[in-house]
Write a protein that holds these residues in place. Structure first.
Motif, PDB file in Angstrom:
ATOM      1  N   ARG A  67       0.873  -1.179   0.000  1.00 60.10           N
ATOM      2  CA  ARG A  67       0.000   0.000   0.000  1.00 60.10           C
ATOM      3  C   ARG A  67       0.904   1.220   0.000  1.00 60.10           C
ATOM      4  NH1 ARG A  67      -5.094   1.405   3.812  1.00 60.10           N
ATOM      5  NH2 ARG A  67      -6.073   0.090   2.258  1.00 60.10           N
ATOM      6  N   LEU A  68       0.739   2.049  -1.027  1.00 63.79           N
ATOM      7  CA  LEU A  68       1.468   3.306  -1.134  1.00 63.79           C
ATOM      8  C   LEU A  68       0.615   4.406  -0.518  1.00 63.79           C
ATOM      9  CD1 LEU A  68       2.416   2.954  -4.897  1.00 63.79           C
ATOM     10  CD2 LEU A  68       3.949   2.564  -2.955  1.00 63.79           C
ATOM     11  N   LEU A 117       1.313   9.312  -6.487  1.00 61.15           N
ATOM     12  CA  LEU A 117       0.775   7.974  -6.207  1.00 61.15           C
ATOM     13  C   LEU A 117       0.505   7.204  -7.494  1.00 61.15           C
ATOM     14  CD1 LEU A 117      -1.657   8.837  -3.271  1.00 61.15           C
ATOM     15  CD2 LEU A 117       0.370   7.352  -3.128  1.00 61.15           C
ATOM     16  N   GLN A 132       2.286   3.759  -8.615  1.00 61.26           N
ATOM     17  CA  GLN A 132       1.443   2.580  -8.839  1.00 61.26           C
ATOM     18  C   GLN A 132       1.675   2.023 -10.246  1.00 61.26           C
ATOM     19  OE1 GLN A 132      -2.843   3.253  -8.893  1.00 61.26           O
ATOM     20  NE2 GLN A 132      -3.135   1.364  -7.706  1.00 61.26           N
ATOM     21  N   LYS A 144       3.132  -1.605 -11.326  1.00 63.97           N
ATOM     22  CA  LYS A 144       2.368  -2.471 -12.236  1.00 63.97           C
ATOM     23  C   LYS A 144       3.264  -2.965 -13.371  1.00 63.97           C
ATOM     24  CE  LYS A 144      -2.042  -2.980 -14.407  1.00 63.97           C
ATOM     25  NZ  LYS A 144      -3.422  -2.601 -14.278  1.00 63.97           N
ATOM     26  N   GLU A 158       0.837  -5.414  -8.138  1.00 68.05           N
ATOM     27  CA  GLU A 158      -0.351  -4.592  -7.904  1.00 68.05           C
ATOM     28  C   GLU A 158      -0.185  -3.902  -6.557  1.00 68.05           C
ATOM     29  OE1 GLU A 158      -2.936  -4.059 -10.001  1.00 68.05           O
ATOM     30  OE2 GLU A 158      -1.909  -5.303 -11.473  1.00 68.05           O
ATOM     31  N   ALA A 159      -0.529  -2.632  -6.491  1.00 63.06           N
ATOM     32  CA  ALA A 159      -0.413  -1.887  -5.242  1.00 63.06           C
ATOM     33  C   ALA A 159      -1.643  -1.026  -5.040  1.00 63.06           C
ATOM     34  CB  ALA A 159       0.830  -1.010  -5.256  1.00 63.06           C
ATOM     35  N   GLU A 160      -2.060  -0.928  -3.807  1.00 60.71           N
ATOM     36  CA  GLU A 160      -3.126   0.002  -3.432  1.00 60.71           C
ATOM     37  C   GLU A 160      -2.491   1.364  -3.202  1.00 60.71           C
ATOM     38  OE1 GLU A 160      -5.120  -1.222   0.157  1.00 60.71           O
ATOM     39  OE2 GLU A 160      -4.782  -3.327  -0.319  1.00 60.71           O
ATOM     40  N   THR A 161      -3.289   2.414  -3.342  1.00 60.87           N
ATOM     41  CA  THR A 161      -2.794   3.748  -3.014  1.00 60.87           C
ATOM     42  C   THR A 161      -3.787   4.445  -2.095  1.00 60.87           C
ATOM     43  OG1 THR A 161      -3.855   4.840  -4.899  1.00 60.87           O
ATOM     44  CG2 THR A 161      -1.617   3.996  -5.239  1.00 60.87           C
TER      45      THR A 161
END
Length: 153
Positions: A34-35, A71, A75, A79, A84-87
């Motif tokens: 998570r960013l 962000l 992200q 990718k 995959e990352a949440e922001t």
């Protein structure tokens, strides 16, 4: 193992290096990233500017837009690396909290196993007056913290 990795970023070289370290961790654990990025209040920015001799002319909306872009770029970079990352953008209320406080609160709420943060290496009067997010977080954290040095410039 660190499966929930929270990375606090601001678009700087040290925060980009923090992302690189988080990628290494997620590669070992197959965890999640998570960013987060914090938008300071204008009052806090102007106060800091008064100490440094620089007073920005941007509006709070501009800060939010820039933070969203930071962000989104991070992200997209992750990718491209297959991650995959949440922001999450966090707005800092005027004078109520420090960035370190809200980063720690977010890590606790999300259930982070580790916080990854780049250090900026401020020295002298600027560090004394403005403090350091990394230093403050190191003092208050209840979550493991990985600090990533800015490196040679």
């Amino acid at each position: 193992m660190y499966e929930r990795i929270l990375v606090s970023i601001d678009g700087s070289n040290p925060s980009n290096r923090a992302i690189d370290e988080a990628v290494k961790l997620v590669g070992l654990s197959h965890g999640r990233i998570r960013l987060v990025s914090v938008v300071p209040s204008l009052a806090n920015v102007y106060a800091a500017g008064a100490y440094s001799g620089f007073v920005p002319v941007e509006s709070e909306g501009t800060f939010e837009q820039e933070t969203n872009e930071i962000l989104a770029r991070a992200q997209a970079d992750l990718k491209q690396r297959g991650i995959e990352a949440e922001t999450k953008l966090i707005s800092l209320d005027s004078g109520t909290h420090e960035i370190a406080d809200v980063v720690l609160h977010e890590a606790q709420d999300w259930g982070a196993d580790v916080i990854v943060l780049g250090t900026h290496g401020r020295r002298g009067v600027t560090r004394l007056l403005l403090g350091s997010v990394a230093e403050t977080l190191l003092r208050i954290t209840t979550v493991p913290l990985l600090l990533v040095k800015a490196g040679d410039t």
